[in-house]
Write a protein that holds these residues in place. Structure first.
Motif, PDB file in Angstrom:
ATOM      1  N   ASP A   5       0.875  -1.134   0.088  1.00 23.64           N
ATOM      2  CA  ASP A   5      -0.230  -0.169   0.043  1.00 23.64           C
ATOM      3  C   ASP A   5       0.990   1.288   0.061  1.00 23.64           C
ATOM      4  O   ASP A   5       0.308   2.491  -0.483  1.00 23.64           O
ATOM      5  CB  ASP A   5      -0.766  -0.132   1.183  1.00 23.64           C
ATOM      6  CG  ASP A   5      -1.974  -1.175   1.532  1.00 23.64           C
ATOM      7  OD1 ASP A   5      -2.120  -1.341  -0.218  1.00 23.64           O
ATOM      8  OD2 ASP A   5      -1.994  -1.518   2.506  1.00 23.64           O
ATOM      9  N   THR A   6       2.302   1.238   0.277  1.00 22.80           N
ATOM     10  CA  THR A   6       3.425   1.926  -0.115  1.00 22.80           C
ATOM     11  C   THR A   6       3.983   2.543  -1.386  1.00 22.80           C
ATOM     12  O   THR A   6       3.798   1.364  -2.380  1.00 22.80           O
ATOM     13  CB  THR A   6       4.217   1.996   1.156  1.00 22.80           C
ATOM     14  OG1 THR A   6       3.465   1.950   2.006  1.00 22.80           O
ATOM     15  CG2 THR A   6       5.254   3.355   1.084  1.00 22.80           C
ATOM     16  N   THR A   7       3.371   4.249  -2.070  1.00 24.70           N
ATOM     17  CA  THR A   7       4.475   4.318  -3.030  1.00 24.70           C
ATOM     18  C   THR A   7       5.821   4.665  -2.582  1.00 24.70           C
ATOM     19  O   THR A   7       6.122   5.610  -2.261  1.00 24.70           O
ATOM     20  CB  THR A   7       3.832   5.221  -3.630  1.00 24.70           C
ATOM     21  OG1 THR A   7       2.339   5.070  -3.711  1.00 24.70           O
ATOM     22  CG2 THR A   7       4.201   6.060  -4.566  1.00 24.70           C
ATOM     23  N   TYR A   8       6.265   3.805  -3.691  1.00 20.24           N
ATOM     24  CA  TYR A   8       7.974   4.227  -3.662  1.00 20.24           C
ATOM     25  C   TYR A   8       8.560   4.943  -4.648  1.00 20.24           C
ATOM     26  O   TYR A   8       7.411   4.810  -5.982  1.00 20.24           O
ATOM     27  CB  TYR A   8       8.276   2.707  -3.417  1.00 20.24           C
ATOM     28  CG  TYR A   8       8.535   1.671  -1.983  1.00 20.24           C
ATOM     29  CD1 TYR A   8       8.842   2.199  -1.224  1.00 20.24           C
ATOM     30  CD2 TYR A   8       7.356   0.581  -2.230  1.00 20.24           C
ATOM     31  CE1 TYR A   8       8.641   1.081  -0.092  1.00 20.24           C
ATOM     32  CE2 TYR A   8       7.055   0.215  -1.291  1.00 20.24           C
ATOM     33  CZ  TYR A   8       7.563   0.350  -0.279  1.00 20.24           C
ATOM     34  OH  TYR A   8       7.095   0.075   0.980  1.00 20.24           O
ATOM     35  N   THR A   9       9.700   5.082  -4.899  1.00 17.41           N
ATOM     36  CA  THR A   9      10.125   5.969  -5.803  1.00 17.41           C
ATOM     37  C   THR A   9      11.810   5.910  -6.138  1.00 17.41           C
ATOM     38  O   THR A   9      12.017   5.330  -5.136  1.00 17.41           O
ATOM     39  CB  THR A   9       9.909   7.791  -5.821  1.00 17.41           C
ATOM     40  OG1 THR A   9      10.942   8.114  -4.504  1.00 17.41           O
ATOM     41  CG2 THR A   9       8.558   7.988  -5.848  1.00 17.41           C
ATOM     42  N   SER A  10      12.676   5.564  -6.701  1.00 17.08           N
ATOM     43  CA  SER A  10      13.813   5.511  -7.562  1.00 17.08           C
ATOM     44  C   SER A  10      14.649   5.614  -6.350  1.00 17.08           C
ATOM     45  O   SER A  10      14.475   6.370  -5.478  1.00 17.08           O
ATOM     46  CB  SER A  10      14.101   6.439  -8.816  1.00 17.08           C
ATOM     47  OG  SER A  10      15.683   5.890  -8.747  1.00 17.08           O
TER      48      SER A  10
END
Length: 562
Positions: free
Chosen positions: A38-43
């Motif tokens: 449910d977590t959004t991750y970025t580079s």
């Protein structure tokens, strides 16, 4: 207001180039958090999943880490359960190319770990310490910069980059008709400037590297020989004087000097200008009409779209490091010049089988739905055509019977040229269903013949289900596809892989369907060309990075020939 090169460098502190270095595992720190669907991750974000530490390659949400092509995660190492953190050296520079006397800022603040010391070595100079330092250079050349970071336990990690220092030829106004090639760019031999001139002399371009024979029967409207005559180019002077560097700008005719002054005043490095000179002497001030290698405008819809300026209003685009042209075909230099072309040959992720028609995991679908960047998830910044350099886009449809082509036509609206190697273009268009994908072309009037400077193409098509079609285009009563193409040139000089100020370049992609039957009214035809132009995006390569982040995000792993 225009900036000269020194003004540009002084204001470029926020436009840093990052060079990530080696890492070492040290004891005593906690593991990253567990992966959360449910977590959004970025580079750069790290997680623990099934006993391993993983790092996000681009924006992702809900995709579990796996070791497979196109997955947004890369596996770093086994998780030590709280027993390790990385010691990493990272160099950031405000530029990688300067002239003699100009300053480069070196910044190590993005390095990670329990660091107790930062040591910099520049060329053969004595080391200096500190998180940040500045250096300048008295002589031209290539300088290796090494950063070594050390932690409290004595472990070290290093990073390395190269700074190119070019001769200070003074202000643009100091270039005169009498300036020689050697005076303008003393390292002209290292960049094979004589070979580039002599391999492709106007009127003598049937030989040399990158011959167009067999690629296209199309001819340009205004030949190089005609341009050389119209612009008073002294071909004998080139033959006699280019090899020893005594060739003057005056011998290059009416065009090259003014273009060189303009590019220099805008900040383009001299090594790039020198590599472009064989084309700058033939580069007109007026915009040339485009030619095409498919059916062309003689068999085209009356309905066209554009030109649409890049709606995200991109700033002036600088490509500081133009690769060497490798005219003598040394292996290492060819590898540098044709690095995008060779990637598909050397990377097992690539295929020449078309497998992407139903790849609904590709980030390209989110990009077209939400107008976001596929690798970062950030907004593209515009509401129609977007690009990372100033340009305009138009769309046309050419063809008859079963041979139809989507044509995306671009015009460089900036005062600087940009090289197109590694450029990725994506858009929404009528479905091709994987047919005749190899039938297509790259077009550019600024080359001797259409086949010179030809690229292979990395290309994918994803045929959209109704739920994937952006709401704005759900009224179109036809199957639509998401397309992406990356240009991968080989053999030919960089001056033929370049978009010049005020000039067109284009790509054609075949659609193996009778489009006139699908779009049988003027309104329907206008709607489809508008959609192509509006949804198009051009992502030019920066820092010789091959646009790898975009290629990975949209799984652009399919190579087709010319």
């Amino acid at each position: 207001m225009k900036q000269n090169r020194r003004e540009y460098l002084r204001t470029a502190s926020a436009l840093f180039t990052t060079i990530a270095g080696a890492s070492a595992t040290v004891a005593g720190a906690e593991s990253p958090p567990k992966w959360d669907p449910d977590t959004t991750y970025t580079s750069g974000d790290r997680v623990v999943y099934e006993g391993y530490i993983w790092e996000a390659k681009w924006w992702t949400h809900g995709t579990e880490p796996q070791k497979k092509s196109g997955n947004p995660w890369k596996q770093i190492r086994e998780d030590g359960g709280g027993g390790g953190t990385e010691l990493t050296a990272v160099i950031e520079t405000n530029t990688e190319t300067v002239t003699v006397g100009e300053t480069v800022t070196l910044d190590a603040s993005k390095s990670t770990g329990d660091i107790t010391s930062y040591e910099w070595t520049v060329g053969d100079r004595d080391p200096v310490t500190g998180v940040e330092t500045t250096v300048s250079f008295d002589t031209a050349g290539e300088y290796t910069v090494t950063l070594t970071v050390t932690n409290a336990a004595g472990a070290t990690a290093t990073a390395e980059t190269t700074v190119t220092v070019e001769s200070d030829s003074g202000n643009p106004g100091e270039l005169t008709p009498e300036t020689t090639i050697a005076e303008f760019f003393p390292r002209y031999q290292e960049r094979y400037i004589p070979d580039i001139f002599l391999d492709f002399m106007p009127g003598e371009n049937t030989g040399g590297h990158g011959s167009s024979d067999g690629h296209s029967a199309t001819t340009v409207n205004w030949t190089d020989a005609e341009k050389a005559a119209d612009f008073n180019v002294d071909l004998d002077a080139i033959r006699n004087n280019v090899s020893d560097g005594s060739l003057t700008f005056d011998s290059l005719g009416t065009q090259a000097l003014d273009w060189a002054k303009q590019f220099r005043s805008e900040g383009l490095p001299d090594h790039a200008i020198a590599q472009l000179l064989p084309r700058l002497m033939l580069l007109p001030d007026k915009t040339e009409d485009p030619t095409f290698q498919g059916a062309g405008r003689s068999e085209a819809w009356d309905e066209t779209a554009g030109p649409i300026p890049a709606s995200n209003d991109p700033s002036l685009f600088y490509q500081e490091q133009w690769p060497t042209d490798a005219r003598n075909e040394k292996d290492e230099e060819v590898k540098e010049r044709d690095r995008v072309y060779f990637q598909a040959k050397n990377d097992p992720a690539w295929s020449d089988d078309f497998e992407y028609l139903d790849n609904y995991d590709s980030a390209l679908l989110d990009t077209l739905q939400n107008n976001t960047h596929p690798a970062t998830g950030e907004p593209l910044g515009g509401d129609r055509f977007t690009a990372n350099a100033p340009m305009e886009a138009s769309a046309e449809i050419h063809g008859s019977d079963w041979f139809w082509y989507q044509v995306l036509l671009f015009k460089n609206t900036s005062p600087l040229p940009y090289h197109l190697d590694g450029a990725v273009i994506w858009w929404l268009g009528p479905a091709n269903f994987g047919k005749t994908m190899s039938a297509g072309a790259y077009n550019n009037e600024q080359r001797p013949k259409p086949g010179y400077g030809h690229p292979q193409r990395d290309i994918i098509e994803i045929t959209l289900e109704d739920k994937h079609v952006p709401e704005k285009y759900t009224d179109i009563d036809s199957t639509l596809s998401a397309y992406a193409v990356r240009l991968a040139y080989h053999d030919s000089p960089y001056n033929m892989r370049t978009a010049y100020p005020g000039q067109y370049w284009s790509i054609e992609i075949s659609v193996g369907e009778p489009l006139m039957n699908k779009f049988d009214t003027s309104e329907k035809r206008q709607r489809i060309v508008d959609m192509i132009a509006e949804t198009a995006h051009v992502e030019l390569e920066t820092d010789m990075d091959l646009n790898d982040d975009v290629v990975d995000a949209i799984e652009l792993y399919n190579r087709v020939g010319n």
